[in-house]
Design a protein around this motif. Structure first.
Motif, short mmCIF file in Angstrom:
data_model
loop_
_atom_site.label_atom_id
_atom_site.label_comp_id
_atom_site.label_asym_id
_atom_site.label_seq_id
_atom_site.Cartn_x
_atom_site.Cartn_y
_atom_site.Cartn_z
N ILE A 166 0.83 -1.21 0.00
CA ILE A 166 0.00 0.00 0.00
C ILE A 166 0.87 1.25 0.00
O ILE A 166 0.46 2.30 -0.49
CB ILE A 166 -0.95 -0.01 1.23
N GLU A 167 2.10 1.14 0.51
CA GLU A 167 3.00 2.30 0.53
C GLU A 167 3.39 2.71 -0.89
O GLU A 167 3.47 3.90 -1.20
CB GLU A 167 4.24 1.99 1.37
N PHE A 168 3.63 1.72 -1.76
CA PHE A 168 3.92 2.06 -3.16
C PHE A 168 2.71 2.69 -3.82
O PHE A 168 2.83 3.67 -4.56
CB PHE A 168 4.35 0.83 -3.95
N THR A 169 1.53 2.13 -3.57
CA THR A 169 0.31 2.66 -4.18
C THR A 169 0.10 4.11 -3.77
O THR A 169 -0.19 4.98 -4.61
CB THR A 169 -0.91 1.82 -3.77
N LEU A 170 0.28 4.41 -2.47
CA LEU A 170 0.11 5.78 -1.99
C LEU A 170 1.20 6.70 -2.56
O LEU A 170 0.92 7.84 -2.92
CB LEU A 170 0.14 5.81 -0.46
N ALA A 171 2.44 6.18 -2.62
CA ALA A 171 3.53 6.98 -3.20
C ALA A 171 3.26 7.26 -4.68
O ALA A 171 3.53 8.37 -5.17
CB ALA A 171 4.86 6.26 -3.03
N GLY A 172 2.72 6.27 -5.38
CA GLY A 172 2.38 6.46 -6.79
C GLY A 172 1.28 7.48 -6.97
O GLY A 172 1.34 8.32 -7.89
N ILE A 173 0.27 7.43 -6.10
CA ILE A 173 -0.81 8.43 -6.15
C ILE A 173 -0.24 9.81 -5.86
O ILE A 173 -0.55 10.79 -6.55
CB ILE A 173 -1.92 8.07 -5.14
N GLY A 174 0.62 9.89 -4.84
CA GLY A 174 1.23 11.17 -4.49
C GLY A 174 2.08 11.73 -5.61
O GLY A 174 2.12 12.94 -5.83
N CYS A 175 2.78 10.84 -6.32
CA CYS A 175 3.62 11.26 -7.45
C CYS A 175 2.76 11.78 -8.61
O CYS A 175 3.05 12.83 -9.20
CB CYS A 175 4.47 10.09 -7.92
N ALA A 176 1.69 11.05 -8.93
CA ALA A 176 0.84 11.43 -10.07
C ALA A 176 -0.02 12.65 -9.75
O ALA A 176 -0.18 13.55 -10.59
CB ALA A 176 -0.04 10.25 -10.47
N VAL A 177 -0.58 12.68 -8.55
CA VAL A 177 -1.45 13.79 -8.16
C VAL A 177 -0.57 14.94 -7.65
O VAL A 177 0.09 14.82 -6.63
CB VAL A 177 -2.44 13.37 -7.06
N GLY A 178 -0.54 16.00 -8.40
CA GLY A 178 0.31 17.14 -8.03
C GLY A 178 -0.42 18.45 -8.25
O GLY A 178 -1.65 18.51 -8.38
N LEU A 179 0.36 19.51 -8.32
CA LEU A 179 -0.23 20.84 -8.45
C LEU A 179 -0.92 21.03 -9.80
O LEU A 179 -1.83 21.85 -9.92
CB LEU A 179 0.86 21.90 -8.25
N GLY A 180 -0.50 20.26 -10.82
CA GLY A 180 -1.15 20.35 -12.12
C GLY A 180 -2.62 19.96 -12.07
O GLY A 180 -3.44 20.47 -12.84
N ASN A 181 -2.98 19.04 -11.16
CA ASN A 181 -4.39 18.68 -10.99
C ASN A 181 -5.21 19.85 -10.49
O ASN A 181 -6.41 19.95 -10.78
CB ASN A 181 -4.52 17.52 -9.99
N ILE A 182 -4.57 20.74 -9.72
CA ILE A 182 -5.28 21.87 -9.13
C ILE A 182 -5.30 23.07 -10.06
O ILE A 182 -6.31 23.77 -10.18
CB ILE A 182 -4.62 22.29 -7.79
#
Length: 573
Positions: free
Chosen positions: A14-30
């Motif tokens: 789950i740590e990789f999954t969360l790290a992957g989400i954190g990597c993909a979801v960034g300021l560009g989404n906002i």
């Protein structure tokens, strides 16, 4: 020879999954996705966006995670094994990630500056009664080009103290310099132990932004005029779908948001257990990334609707792209909300979390790649991996100093334009060619079957063989045709600055031809034999030195293990 490769792995998957989400979801989404929706037909933009997610985003992320997990290498070694001729793509992705991490942390610096400023009452951008305000300052947005809002003047004249152009460097902004140092200290403390420390941090940094986004949405929807903003966001203008630019923008947003070609997710997946379910992680990361963009759109445009109601100007005149959205327009909305300080603190803390996750990933690409290649030499010099990570962060900190001078916003814009817009499409195109065509969909499917017991289905194979190469080629061509010189607001950079921008772009792109030349040089045989070997996976193995990896012994001391370029199954942790 079947040696166990003791590469560190995530403590829990789950740590990789969360790290992957954190990597993909960034300021560009906002700040990027809502603007593209506004400009590209509102809700109609979701049609090409979701289609590109299915046929481009998900298959290419699946491809990257598969290569990273199977090869158990960072981008440099993974691409060298996949297609020796295009091993420079891996080097280029490391270069582009390092360049980006030097200036991306400046955005985190701004978030921290605004976060600290949000504890003041009233908010410093709430009125025009400050020493930095000009006679043209107004507390409310107007249609006049001669006036500027309090939030605009706080951003330009208080925080940045920006000069008139890149020709005028100004002086160092000492408060921003110290906050930049603080930002790098935060980054270092989160990643100095590798996946073991990053894996713990992402439990908070990847999850907490959603708590804040939902809280902001609940608050914003209760404000007068919010429904008008949301309507503006979602009501489709179907005629916009006839524009090729809208489809290209949708594909580019998927590409940049997920981070295809940056090497970050490939590097992080190399620390997965060998038989981890790659498809589950792919779907989780890509779908949550897109849902976050849509959620952010509702949050941003509900606030725009409220501002439109207060100030009597159309929502269309409030929508802007880039940093101006989150550091000028949205803070202006807080100034008129009840309990303004609370919402400002929450919003900028959310930006901090989003920025930190993306920064982790970019720094990790550099650390992983250098440790893969030069572990023995690095350990001999630095003695501990923690000191090597400190050195990487220190170099990136010093390279980011020009961005916290008074000329900094122009340096930031120039680097971002030529790195995130120009370079990344070249990298992505050659990465897709290397993996999808040279390495091939059949080998990828074989790798998946060896790891998970299941091959890639016909949909993914078609996307890898046909859709992805064609779409990335179209994106590359359109990015060249539609290329515009860098500019910041109404300021156009002079030709010498544009030349510096191209040098920045070439710093990453140049590794692709250099890597190809080096491969052809070191391989034995005639030119045709060299060429044939250069597109054969693992052809460089017997011609390259075997790097070393760090593992932890029982006493916590580093132990070296030989990397023999053979993927081996690792126990699930």
């Amino acid at each position: 020879m079947d040696l166990q490769l003791n590469r560190p792995t995530w403590t829990r998957q789950i740590e990789f999954t969360l790290a992957g989400i954190g990597c993909a979801v960034g300021l560009g989404n906002i700040w990027r996705f809502p603007y593209l929706c506004y400009r590209s037909g509102g809700g109609a933009f979701l049609v090409p966006y979701l289609l590109m997610l299915v046929v481009l985003g998900i298959p290419l992320l699946y491809m990257e995670l598969t290569v990273g997990q199977y090869m158990r290498r960072g981008p440099v070694h993974a691409l060298a094994n996949v297609c020796p001729l295009l091993k420079g793509v891996g080097m280029a992705s490391v270069a582009i990630s390092f360049i980006m991490c030097t200036y991306y942390n400046v955005v985190i610096t701004w978030a921290l500056y605004y976060l600290f400023s949000s504890f003041q009452a009233p908010l410093p951008w709430q009125n025009c009664n400050n020493t930095w305000n000009t006679p043209h300052c107004t507390a409310h947005a107007t249609n006049s080009s001669y006036s500027s809002t309090a939030s605009q003047e706080f951003f330009k004249y208080k925080m940045l103290e920006q000069t008139s152009g890149v020709e005028e460097t100004g002086v160092l902004r000492w408060d921003l310099f110290l906050i930049l140092l603080l930002a790098w200290i935060l980054i270092y403390l989160c990643i100095f132990k590798g996946v073991k420390s990053t894996g713990k941090v992402v439990y908070f940094t990847a999850v907490f932004p959603y708590v804040i986004l939902i809280a902001l949405l609940v608050n914003n929807t209760q404000l007068p005029g919010a429904l008008n903003g949301i309507t503006f966001f979602i009501v489709p203008e179907w005629d916009k779908l006839l524009s090729v630019e809208v489809w290209v923008n949708a594909a580019a947003q998927i590409f940049n948001s997920i981070g295809i070609g940056f090497g970050s997710l490939l590097a992080m997946s190399s620390y997965n257990a060998f038989n981890n379910n790659v498809l589950k992680d792919t779907l989780t990361i890509s779908i949550i990334n897109s849902l976050t963009s849509i959620l952010a759109g509702f949050v941003i445009f509900s606030a725009f609707g409220y501002m439109s109601h207060l100030q009597g100007i159309p929502v269309s005149e409030l929508a802007v792209d880039g940093p101006g959205l989150v550091y000028v327009v949205y803070p202006q909305a807080f100034a008129n909300m009840p309990v303004a300080q609370l919402w400002a603190v929450m919003f900028f803390f959310m930006l901090l979390c989003l920025g930190l996750d993306s920064e982790f990933a970019m720094v990790e690409v550099m650390v992983t790649s250098l440790m893969d290649e030069f572990y023995q030499h690095l350990f001999k010099f630095f003695k501990r991996k923690e000191l090597f990570v400190l050195a990487v962060c220190g170099v990136a900190f010093f390279l980011g100093i020009p961005c916290v001078m008074q000329v900094g916003i122009y340096v930031f814009q120039l680097m971002d334009h030529y790195t995130a817009i120009v370079s990344i499409m070249f990298l992505a195109f050659f990465e897709v060619i290397a993996i999808c065509w040279s390495y091939g969909a059949k080998r990828l499917s074989d790798n998946l079957e060896e790891m998970t017991g299941k091959r890639a289905n016909i949909f993914f194979r078609i996307c890898w063989i046909i859709v992805a190469p064609v779409m990335t080629a179209v994106l590359l061509v359109f990015s060249i045709i539609q290329f515009k010189p860098a500019r910041y607001e109404n300021y156009v950079f002079p030709s010498w600055a544009q030349g510096v921008g191209w040098v920045i772009a070439l710093t990453s792109i140049i590794w692709i031809p250099l890597g190809a030349i080096h491969t052809l040089w070191v391989l034995p045989g005639s030119f045709m034999q060299k060429l044939k070997q250069s597109i054969t996976p693992h052809a460089l193995d017997e011609n390259s030195k075997m790097p070393y990896y760090e593992t932890e012994g029982k006493d916590g001391c580093p132990v070296t293990a030989v990397n023999i370029h053979l993927p081996v199954k690792a126990p699930i942790q």
